[in-house]
Write an enzyme that holds these catalytic residues in place. Structure first.
Site, PDB file in Angstrom:
ATOM      1  N   LYS A  58     -72.109  65.278 -20.098  1.00 22.31           N
ATOM      2  CA  LYS A  58     -71.952  66.264 -19.375  1.00 22.31           C
ATOM      3  C   LYS A  58     -72.394  65.915 -17.842  1.00 22.31           C
ATOM      4  CE  LYS A  58     -71.861  70.235 -22.289  1.00 22.31           C
ATOM      5  NZ  LYS A  58     -70.222  70.507 -22.241  1.00 22.31           N
ATOM      6  N   ARG A  71     -67.265  72.302 -32.572  1.00 22.15           N
ATOM      7  CA  ARG A  71     -66.132  72.328 -33.877  1.00 22.15           C
ATOM      8  C   ARG A  71     -66.522  71.255 -35.265  1.00 22.15           C
ATOM      9  NH1 ARG A  71     -61.572  70.944 -29.805  1.00 22.15           N
ATOM     10  NH2 ARG A  71     -63.225  71.799 -28.306  1.00 22.15           N
TER      11      ARG A  71
HETATM   12  N1  BES Z   1     -70.763  74.025 -25.545  1.00 18.15           N
HETATM   13  C1  BES Z   1     -69.680  73.380 -24.800  1.00 18.15           C
HETATM   14  C2  BES Z   1     -68.806  74.704 -24.208  1.00 18.15           C
HETATM   15  C3  BES Z   1     -69.278  75.552 -23.416  1.00 18.15           C
HETATM   16  C4  BES Z   1     -69.227  75.215 -21.662  1.00 18.15           C
HETATM   17  C5  BES Z   1     -69.935  76.651 -23.699  1.00 18.15           C
HETATM   18  C6  BES Z   1     -69.763  76.002 -21.035  1.00 18.15           C
HETATM   19  C7  BES Z   1     -70.808  77.340 -22.586  1.00 18.15           C
HETATM   20  C8  BES Z   1     -70.512  76.989 -21.059  1.00 18.15           C
HETATM   21  C9  BES Z   1     -68.851  72.662 -25.642  1.00 18.15           C
HETATM   22  O1  BES Z   1     -69.560  72.044 -26.588  1.00 18.15           O
HETATM   23  C10 BES Z   1     -67.980  72.049 -24.882  1.00 18.15           C
HETATM   24  O2  BES Z   1     -68.424  70.811 -24.341  1.00 18.15           O
HETATM   25  N2  BES Z   1     -66.664  71.868 -24.958  1.00 18.15           N
HETATM   26  C11 BES Z   1     -65.792  71.023 -23.970  1.00 18.15           C
HETATM   27  C12 BES Z   1     -64.509  70.899 -24.932  1.00 18.15           C
HETATM   28  C13 BES Z   1     -63.784  69.825 -24.382  1.00 18.15           C
HETATM   29  C14 BES Z   1     -64.313  68.464 -24.386  1.00 18.15           C
HETATM   30  C15 BES Z   1     -62.443  69.736 -25.185  1.00 18.15           C
HETATM   31  C16 BES Z   1     -65.618  72.014 -22.861  1.00 18.15           C
HETATM   32  O3  BES Z   1     -65.377  73.164 -23.077  1.00 18.15           O
HETATM   33  O4  BES Z   1     -65.466  71.337 -21.850  1.00 18.15           O
HETATM   34 MN    MN Z   2     -70.180  70.010 -25.672  1.00 13.86          MN
END
Ligand code: BES
Ligand code: MN
Ligand code: ZN
Length: 486
Positions: free
Chosen positions: A263, A337
């Protein structure tokens, strides 16, 4: 915050008195200075509105707070009463006052209504100051006690029930607030064990070796980049005879860096609360046990840390899940997931439940959809969806339903494995839910709650300060109360 009950008021010990007042009906017996003060400041008694006046009685100055509880016949009466209690906490938490006397008799409140005010006050009065060693006096929490005066009979039992809920929410908030160097999979488990002592909850933990022998390749793939050992925490409450349990599953990524699909740095610290689903499940189990719910409930938390490392999983890796299905890992940041799918398979094999509900901070897309006002709920069963939606309304942890369908499902087909762990850009929350649904067996009523926008708040809300909201705990508790015990 301690709650005490007394028959009559003692002005020697408590100078601050609070009364709960309904909208547009200031009580006639208010001291003149307070009544005229309230009128001239446009205090109408709207839910959560507050007025403070002073008057002299028996040579002492009394500080009288009027907290508005809205219209007496409003449909959301208990939420309005919680707001009144919360407004009192917010105002006096750092005021220097150490105790507040709630005049339940003069407020004309029933036992349940009094408990609602107290619950709001208790929840809004929670703060996590553990690491703040240099707070100035005026920043420190002073209000430690609410003395309820002249409460109707039955208030103590009503409060005992609400206090169990408050303790659950507080555990959730604590787990969510703690930094990721303090709360990681094993310490999450240890903290829960500590809080569950003497409650009648039983705790079991699967470590990585056990998960490996069960074939949980997806969960372990996420965990393999971390020096912390992943854990599957299993908490059981048996209050309901021989019936199959209702199972709640929580995503517990104690820190989500994204892994090799790292990230960006801005805001990455927020990913300490990527265990908010697990936190809600862990807190709800404490609430359920605390009020001795007449139901069999299981809470399972999939706990891992998602880190980039020489041993971390790569984009392109294919993992075999406990179900036997294979997943092409396109993006290591879509890890929630991968954790949940193995936890979902395990709970279905272990408990043969009729109902499974999972809670997860699963997608940023859910925050784009619903902001910070509702969690998203997906379900393969309309009756279950309805029950969750009404538990959301009853508890204040609101939900909004999203669709599932074969058209969305095919978006996660992979050319090389059974599925991939991400779909295209659109409908990101829905394709995540479709992924989970591939692990649900026929005949199991399942719902998935994506609570990414709900576990953390940038500003204070109805019954929480900024920070960890405790979202999900009351939702689960209400659902159990009304739809499982029902
Ligand atoms: N934990 C994150 C989702 C999230 C983002 C929760 C911001 C709270 C605040 C999750 O693991 C994630 O990174 N999801 C990605 C999925 C994508 C790579 C398909 C996302 O939402 O960007
Ligand atoms: Mn994630
Ligand atoms: Zn995540």
């Amino acid at each position: 915050m301690n709650i005490l009950f007394r028959d009559s008021h003692d002005t020697n010990t408590t100078r601050l008195i609070a009364r709960i007042v309904a909208q547009d009906s200031l009580p006639a017996d208010l001291p003149r200075a307070v009544k005229e003060g309230a009128e001239s400041s446009r205090f109408s008694g709207k839910a959560g509105q507050l007025f403070e006046g002073f008057y002299e009685a028996d040579g002492a100055v009394v500080r009288l707070a009027l907290a508005g509880a809205g219209k007496a016949d409003a449909a959301d009466r208990s939420a309005a009463l919680e707001k009144a209690g919360a407004a009192l906490s917010a105002k006096y938490l750092t005021s220097g006052e150490t105790a507040l006397a709630l005049d339940a008799a003069a407020s004309g409140l029933s036992a349940e209504e009094t408990a609602s005010v107290l619950l709001g006050a208790r929840l809004r009065g929670w703060r996590w100051d553990e690491y703040r060693t240099k707070l100035r006096d005026e920043q420190k929490k002073s209000l430690a006690e609410i003395v309820v005066v002249g409460a109707p009979s039955g208030t103590d039992t009503a409060w005992a029930d609400s206090e169990a809920v408050a303790k659950g929410v507080e555990l959730t908030r604590e787990l969510v607030s703690e930094p990721p160097n303090i709360i990681y999979p094993e310490s999450f488990v240890a903290r829960c064990r500590e809080r569950y002592e003497g409650t009648g909850l039983t705790v079991r933990v699967l470590d990585e070796a056990e998960m490996a022998s069960l074939g949980m390749g997806a969960l372990l793939g996420v965990s393999q980049g971390s020096v912390r050992e992943g854990q599957l925490l299993v908490v059981e409450w048996k209050g309901g005879g021989n019936e199959a349990p209702t199972v709640f599953v929580g995503k517990g990524v104690t820190f989500d860096t994204g892994g090799i699909s790292l990230k960006p740095p801005a805001g990455m610290e927020d990913m300490k609360w990527d265990m908010g689903g697990a936190g809600a499940v862990a807190g709800a189990m404490l609430a359920i046990a605390g009020r001795k719910a007449k139901a069999n409930i299981v809470g399972v938390c999939g706990l891992v840390e998602n880190m980039p490392d020489g041993n971390a999983q790569r984009p392109g890796d294919i993992v075999t899940t406990m179900s036997g299905q294979t997943v092409e890992v396109i993006n290591t940041d879509a890890e929630g997931r991968l954790v949940l799918c193995d936890a979902l398979t395990w709970v279905q094999q272990e408990f043969s439940p009729k109902t499974v509900v999972d809670f997860a901070t699963l997608t940023g897309a859910m925050i784009i959809s619903l902001g910070n006002e509702h969690g998203g709920v997906f379900a393969n069963d309309d009756a279950l969806a309805e029950k969750l939606l009404s538990a959301g309304k009853a508890s204040g942890d609101k939900l909004w339903r999203f669709p599932l369908s074969p058209e969305y499902d095919k978006l996660i087909d992979s050319p090389i494995a059974d599925m991939k762990n991400v779909g295209p850009r659109g409908a990101g929350s829905i394709t995540a839910a479709q992924f989970l649904q591939r692990y649900i067996e026929d005949g199991v009523a399942w719902a998935h709650c994506d609570i990414a926008g709900m576990v953390w708040a940038d500003k204070p809300g109805a019954t929480w300060d900024k920070g960890a909201t405790g979202y999900g705990t009351r939702l689960i508790d209400s659902f159990v109360r009304d739809s499982v015990e029902g």
